[in-house]
Design a protein around this motif. Structure first.
Motif, PDB file in Angstrom:
ATOM      1  N   SER A   1      -5.365  17.984 -28.708  1.00 33.60           N
ATOM      2  CA  SER A   1      -6.249  19.040 -29.214  1.00 33.60           C
ATOM      3  C   SER A   1      -5.710  20.431 -28.913  1.00 33.60           C
ATOM      4  N   THR A   2      -4.881  20.551 -27.887  1.00 33.56           N
ATOM      5  CA  THR A   2      -4.336  21.860 -27.496  1.00 33.56           C
ATOM      6  C   THR A   2      -2.993  22.151 -28.148  1.00 33.56           C
ATOM      7  N   PHE A   3      -2.562  21.289 -29.052  1.00 37.92           N
ATOM      8  CA  PHE A   3      -1.260  21.462 -29.693  1.00 37.92           C
ATOM      9  C   PHE A   3      -1.223  22.775 -30.484  1.00 37.92           C
ATOM     10  N   HIS A   4      -0.145  23.550 -30.288  1.00 40.86           N
ATOM     11  CA  HIS A   4       0.044  24.767 -31.063  1.00 40.86           C
ATOM     12  C   HIS A   4       1.524  25.128 -31.063  1.00 40.86           C
ATOM     13  N   TYR A   5       1.877  26.173 -31.777  1.00 42.48           N
ATOM     14  CA  TYR A   5       3.258  26.630 -31.847  1.00 42.48           C
ATOM     15  C   TYR A   5       3.384  28.014 -31.206  1.00 42.48           C
ATOM     16  N   ILE A   6       4.505  28.213 -30.534  1.00 42.98           N
ATOM     17  CA  ILE A   6       4.868  29.553 -30.088  1.00 42.98           C
ATOM     18  C   ILE A   6       5.567  30.210 -31.270  1.00 42.98           C
ATOM     19  N   GLU A   7       4.992  31.251 -31.780  1.00 38.41           N
ATOM     20  CA  GLU A   7       5.516  31.873 -32.987  1.00 38.41           C
ATOM     21  C   GLU A   7       6.756  32.718 -32.684  1.00 38.41           C
ATOM     22  N   PRO A   8       7.648  32.868 -33.676  1.00 38.91           N
ATOM     23  CA  PRO A   8       8.875  33.652 -33.474  1.00 38.91           C
ATOM     24  C   PRO A   8       8.585  35.099 -33.071  1.00 38.91           C
ATOM     25  N   GLY A   9       9.536  35.672 -32.357  1.00 36.05           N
ATOM     26  CA  GLY A   9       9.407  37.041 -31.881  1.00 36.05           C
ATOM     27  C   GLY A   9       9.586  37.095 -30.376  1.00 36.05           C
ATOM     28  N   LYS A  10       9.595  38.292 -29.828  1.00 42.02           N
ATOM     29  CA  LYS A  10       9.657  38.436 -28.376  1.00 42.02           C
ATOM     30  C   LYS A  10       8.265  38.214 -27.807  1.00 42.02           C
ATOM     31  N   ARG A  11       8.147  37.181 -26.990  1.00 39.03           N
ATOM     32  CA  ARG A  11       6.849  36.784 -26.456  1.00 39.03           C
ATOM     33  C   ARG A  11       6.891  36.717 -24.931  1.00 39.03           C
ATOM     34  N   VAL A  12       5.808  37.180 -24.310  1.00 38.04           N
ATOM     35  CA  VAL A  12       5.632  36.980 -22.870  1.00 38.04           C
ATOM     36  C   VAL A  12       4.832  35.693 -22.706  1.00 38.04           C
ATOM     37  N   LEU A  13       5.470  34.672 -22.170  1.00 32.26           N
ATOM     38  CA  LEU A  13       4.867  33.350 -22.079  1.00 32.26           C
ATOM     39  C   LEU A  13       4.397  33.062 -20.657  1.00 32.26           C
ATOM     40  N   ASP A  14       3.291  32.348 -20.559  1.00 32.50           N
ATOM     41  CA  ASP A  14       2.831  31.905 -19.240  1.00 32.50           C
ATOM     42  C   ASP A  14       3.619  30.664 -18.827  1.00 32.50           C
ATOM     43  N   GLY A  15       3.286  30.133 -17.670  1.00 30.36           N
ATOM     44  CA  GLY A  15       4.045  29.001 -17.155  1.00 30.36           C
ATOM     45  C   GLY A  15       3.996  27.779 -18.052  1.00 30.36           C
ATOM     46  N   HIS A  16       2.817  27.477 -18.592  1.00 26.97           N
ATOM     47  CA  HIS A  16       2.654  26.297 -19.442  1.00 26.97           C
ATOM     48  C   HIS A  16       3.530  26.381 -20.690  1.00 26.97           C
ATOM     49  N   ASP A  17       3.459  27.515 -21.383  1.00 28.93           N
ATOM     50  CA  ASP A  17       4.229  27.659 -22.620  1.00 28.93           C
ATOM     51  C   ASP A  17       5.723  27.819 -22.342  1.00 28.93           C
ATOM     52  N   THR A  18       6.078  28.454 -21.214  1.00 24.67           N
ATOM     53  CA  THR A  18       7.498  28.575 -20.869  1.00 24.67           C
ATOM     54  C   THR A  18       8.116  27.208 -20.637  1.00 24.67           C
ATOM     55  N   LEU A  19       7.376  26.329 -19.968  1.00 22.41           N
ATOM     56  CA  LEU A  19       7.879  24.986 -19.715  1.00 22.41           C
ATOM     57  C   LEU A  19       8.082  24.222 -21.027  1.00 22.41           C
TER      58      LEU A  19
END
Length: 499
Positions: free
Chosen positions: A333-351
């Motif tokens: 249910s939490t599935f999503h995409y990190i969209e292109p561009g310069k992004r500041v990611l938290d630990g979960h998304d960085t992993l």
């Protein structure tokens, strides 16, 4: 007798031109004296006692300051001698500072010195308030002196106690992180540290080597070459004369097993590694030495799940996302995409950025992992570490286990700061350059030697060559490239620009 105009009225104190009585003027003097005594103590602890204290207080203060000054002078002399001796062996002042700053004995002494300083300084401020004779002041003046003394006492004691807490946290972290390995010198002027990304899961023994990177660091300049080994490599040799070399003299040809399976194999054959605390890591180290031809000084096992906590502790990490990166699995249910561009990611998304497999391949993942390493190294400043020390320390104790002894931590902190200001070179032993099923070890050794020579300026940097492709739409990557042409971050003179 009559009084002239200039004579005071009988029974009243003489009034000066200001209209203040002698008593009012005396009150003002006492008030200024009380405030001055407190401020003197703030600037120079014990000075109020020297000026207004009893004879006993003066003697005690003089003795304490004599001891402090003698200790300071002695410490200065010892420090100068230490710096001189260290300079003879090529050790710089910053490295010495790091060595002292990571000495747990000195940190323990400093912690309690700060606690005692907080208590003693706070007491002296309170005593300076007493010497100001607050009961002789008017109510408003008395309240002012009490307020000033209280604020200064809390500020001074609070600052010192907070400093003691920071030192205690840092000391506890050093004790928790320090390994029990023996200190080893540089090999051919370089320290080689094996970084193992551990993938721990249910029903799996210990930590599986999900990623393997050998960081080869110049012992003088900190110039770093990251050499990555694919986890699916087969038929590789072990360093000559090692336990694993005796078991597999023709290379690791165990059916259906790869480089990342050595931890499992070694766990099933613990009897071969007598006296070794981590047989899986030892077997992996022997393989890495055999494949690269480099001697490993130390290893560090990074718990990839615990890595999330470190990224969150420093407020996230900025990454250049070139294509959509899936986070989680499609059925979640939490599935999503990190969209292109310069992004500041938290630990979960960085992993997930580093490990996403959906629509990707192992070599793209290796490139993204290098981009995360580069971002963490360049973005993690000393100011960030200090302001988030408690959170970083908590995350760090859950994140890393290592063979690096505490006595060497100062050296590697200094090297990390040197590396921060330089370009990081990379070499990945992956297709199309290397056949992971049957690697050409002579070619691997040659590529490793060339990468190190270029990093040290002993060989010309690679020309622009053929530009790597941008990759197919089905491949996700933090670095430009493709499976057929290779990814830029996997073979680069400047990892930062490749990401």
């Amino acid at each position: 007798m009559s009084y002239g105009p200039a004579d005071p009225t009988p029974g009243r104190s003489a009034q000066p031109a200001t209209g203040l009585s002698a008593e009012d003027r005396a009150q003002r003097v006492r008030f200024r004296r009380a405030v001055t005594l407190v401020l003197m103590t703030l600037v120079l602890p014990g000075s109020a006692q020297l000026v207004a204290g009893s004879e006993r207080a003066r003697r005690t203060t003089t003795r304490v300051w004599t001891v402090v000054l003698l200790l300071a002078a002695g410490l200065t002399v010892v420090s100068l001698l230490f710096l001189g001796v260290a300079a003879l062996f090529g050790t710089g002042p910053r490295e010495i500072a790091f060595k002292l700053g990571t000495n747990v004995l000195l940190l323990g002494v400093l912690r309690w010195a700060l606690v005692l300083g907080a208590i003693g300084w706070g007491y002296l401020i309170v005593d300076a308030w007493r010497l100001g004779d607050p009961l002789s002041l008017h109510r408003r003046q008395r309240l002012t002196v009490v307020s000033v003394s209280g604020v200064l006492c809390l500020a001074v004691a609070g600052s010192l106690l907070f400093g003691s807490h920071v030192v205690a946290v840092g000391r506890s972290s050093l004790i928790a992180l320090a390994g029990n390995g023996e200190a080893s010198g540089a090999h051919d002027g370089r320290y080689n540290v094996l970084l193992i990304g551990g993938d721990q899961g249910a029903g799996r023994w210990g930590m599986r080597a999900d990623s393997l990177t050998l960081a080869s660091i110049d012992a003088e300049t900190g110039k770093t070459v990251l050499i990555s080994l694919p986890r699916n490599m087969q038929n590789f040799p072990f360093v000559e004369g090692s336990v694993m070399d005796e078991q597999f003299p023709d290379g690791f040809d165990e059916p259906d097993m790869y480089l990342n399976g050595l931890t499992t194999w070694a766990a099933d054959h613990k009897d071969l590694f007598k006296g070794v605390k981590h047989p899986g890591i030892e077997a992996t180290k022997q393989a890495v030495e055999g494949i690269t031809g480099l001697k490993v000084n130390y290893w560090a096992m990074v718990n990839l799940e615990g890595f999330k906590g470190l990224v969150d502790a420093v407020g996230g990490v900025e990454l250049n996302v070139r294509q959509p990166i899936p986070v989680g699995l499609p059925h979640e249910s939490t599935f999503h995409y990190i969209e292109p561009g310069k992004r500041v990611l938290d630990g979960h998304d960085t992993l997930w950025f580093a490990r996403a497999r959906e629509g990707s391949d192992d070599y793209s993942r290796m490139a993204r992992q290098k981009c995360v390493m580069s971002a963490m190294l360049t973005q993690l400043s000393p100011q960030t570490v200090v302001t988030n020390l408690s959170d970083i320390a908590e995350a760090g104790t859950k994140l890393v286990s290592t063979s690096l002894p505490g006595s060497e931590m100062g050296r590697f902190m200094d090297l990390a700061l040197k590396a921060k200001s330089q370009k990081i070179a990379t070499l990945s032993l992956v297709p199309p350059m290397i056949n992971t099923a049957d690697p050409d070890i002579d070619l691997v050794h040659s590529k490793v030697a060339d990468a190190i020579d270029r990093a040290e300026g002993k060989a010309a940097a690679k020309g622009p060559g053929k530009k790597k492709g941008s990759g197919s739409s089905g491949v996700t990557g933090g670095s430009v490239g493709s499976l057929s042409g290779g990814y830029a971050a996997n073979d680069s003179e400047d990892l930062g620009s490749a990401c």
